[in-house]
Motif scaffolding. Structure first.
Motif, short mmCIF file in Angstrom:
data_model
loop_
_atom_site.label_atom_id
_atom_site.label_comp_id
_atom_site.label_asym_id
_atom_site.label_seq_id
_atom_site.Cartn_x
_atom_site.Cartn_y
_atom_site.Cartn_z
N ILE A 108 48.35 8.23 39.13
CA ILE A 108 47.01 8.75 38.87
C ILE A 108 45.95 7.75 39.35
CG2 ILE A 108 45.38 9.40 37.04
CD1 ILE A 108 47.83 10.43 35.47
N VAL A 127 51.12 7.04 35.23
CA VAL A 127 49.74 6.53 35.26
C VAL A 127 49.42 5.79 36.57
CG1 VAL A 127 48.10 4.91 34.18
CG2 VAL A 127 49.47 6.47 32.76
N TYR A 172 52.69 7.42 31.21
CA TYR A 172 52.64 8.76 31.82
C TYR A 172 51.48 9.54 31.22
CZ TYR A 172 57.31 8.24 33.85
OH TYR A 172 58.39 7.82 34.60
N LEU A 173 50.86 10.36 32.04
CA LEU A 173 49.89 11.34 31.57
C LEU A 173 50.53 12.69 31.84
CD1 LEU A 173 47.08 11.63 30.33
CD2 LEU A 173 46.16 11.87 32.64
N GLY A 174 51.13 13.26 30.79
CA GLY A 174 51.99 14.43 31.00
C GLY A 174 53.22 13.98 31.76
#
Length: 315
Positions: free
Chosen positions: A166, A163, A157-159
């Motif tokens: 994204i 991922v 996860y990015l925040g």
């Protein structure tokens, strides 16, 4: 004025279908709109979405690529084999695997453009060959035991955002840029509209086909890497049937099966519709066999609608 309004409605119809379908499943099962389930859908559609970008290019030139599922599978197996059995680092294994996917696309381009085999036969042949190769390389058994860092691609996860989502968004942005801002995109539309007219206007049709199928292989390969990271094991059946779902997403998104017309933004809607349709049917305990029937009907309706639109345009 009236025709302009109708055109706008036609352009946004796919998004209206998405909203309607979302609301139906939300009312049918409250679990559908839970944050955990929505994140699950997002991760699931990432693989479909990435592969759909390459297929969009292919269908825009009035082609077809049935090898997408086999590319996803083979890239799964090759990437895992390199990391587990051949001592490759994570980055080098991913790059080699993506190169394999792109080279299969180049092979498809060679068979179709240079040899002159029809797209459906050429890509069906490579689908069969590379499906068999995946079984041989894996020995028919799963391959697992990767570097823990590799999980970030498919499970990280990015925040709050996964991922894979994204990566999918970035790929759609790149695909949209290619179609709308580059001369390659104009070539894709032109070749799909009329190969002969494209040749007469100076477009290198053969090279364009090579490029399109290479991109299809590359995006399918990237989808395979994301899937491998998400499942954390390479299966010799990983991409089985994915070509059907990918084609459905693209055609449902309004890309004309006869080539020359379509928008990347509407393909996004097609991907989301297939994602929530699959997830919603699972939550409602619809059998796997019935799901196949529903998806087949959706594909038939999408192609039928496209055919009717073509007939009306010519009369």
């Amino acid at each position: 004025m009236k025709s302009t309004a109708l055109n706008i409605i036609k352009e946004k119809a796919i998004w209206m279908v998405f909203v309607a379908l979302f609301l139906v499943f939300a009312f049918a099962n409250p679990l559908f709109v839970s944050s955990s389930n929505l994140f699950t859908i997002a991760r699931q559609v990432a693989v479909l979405g990435i592969a759909s970008i390459g297929m969009t290019f292919v269908i825009l030139i009035a082609g077809i690529d049935l090898s997408v599922g086999s590319i996803i599978t083979l890239v799964n197996v090759v990437g895992a084999y390199l990391m587990v059995n051949s001592g490759f680092g994570m980055v080098s294994a991913v790059l080699v695997s993506l190169l394999v996917g792109m080279l299969i696309g180049v092979l498809n381009g060679f068979l179709i453009s240079t040899i002159g085999i029809s797209a459906i036969i050429a890509t069906f042949a490579t689908q069969t060959v590379f499906k068999g190769l995946a079984y041989i390389l894996s020995g028919g058994t799963p391959i697992y035991g990767f570097d823990e860092r590799f999980k970030i691609i498919g499970q990280g996860y990015l925040g709050p955002v996964p991922v894979p989502v994204i990566i999918m968004i970035a790929c759609f942005a790149l695909g949209s840029f290619i179609l709308n801002k580059s001369y390659f995109g104009r070539y894709f539309y032109a070749v799909g509209g009329s190969e002969e007219a494209s040749r007469l206007s100076g477009i290198l049709v053969g090279r364009t086909k090579y490029l399109v199928y290479a991109l299809s292989g590359l995006f399918a390969g990237l989808a395979g890497i994301v899937m491998l990271s998400r499942t954390n094991s390479a299966q010799p059946t990983a991409g089985l049937g994915y070509e059907f779902d990918v084609i459905t997403c693209v055609v449902l998104g309004g890309v004309s099966i006869t080539g020359g017309y379509g928008k990347m933004s509407n393909v996004v809607a097609g991907v989301l519709i297939i994602g929530i349709l699959t997830n919603g049917m699972v939550l409602m305990n619809v059998s796997t066999y019935m799901q196949l029937i529903v998806k087949g009907i959706v594909l038939a309706l999408a192609v039928g609608f496209d055919s009717l639109q073509k007939k009306r345009a010519t009369t």
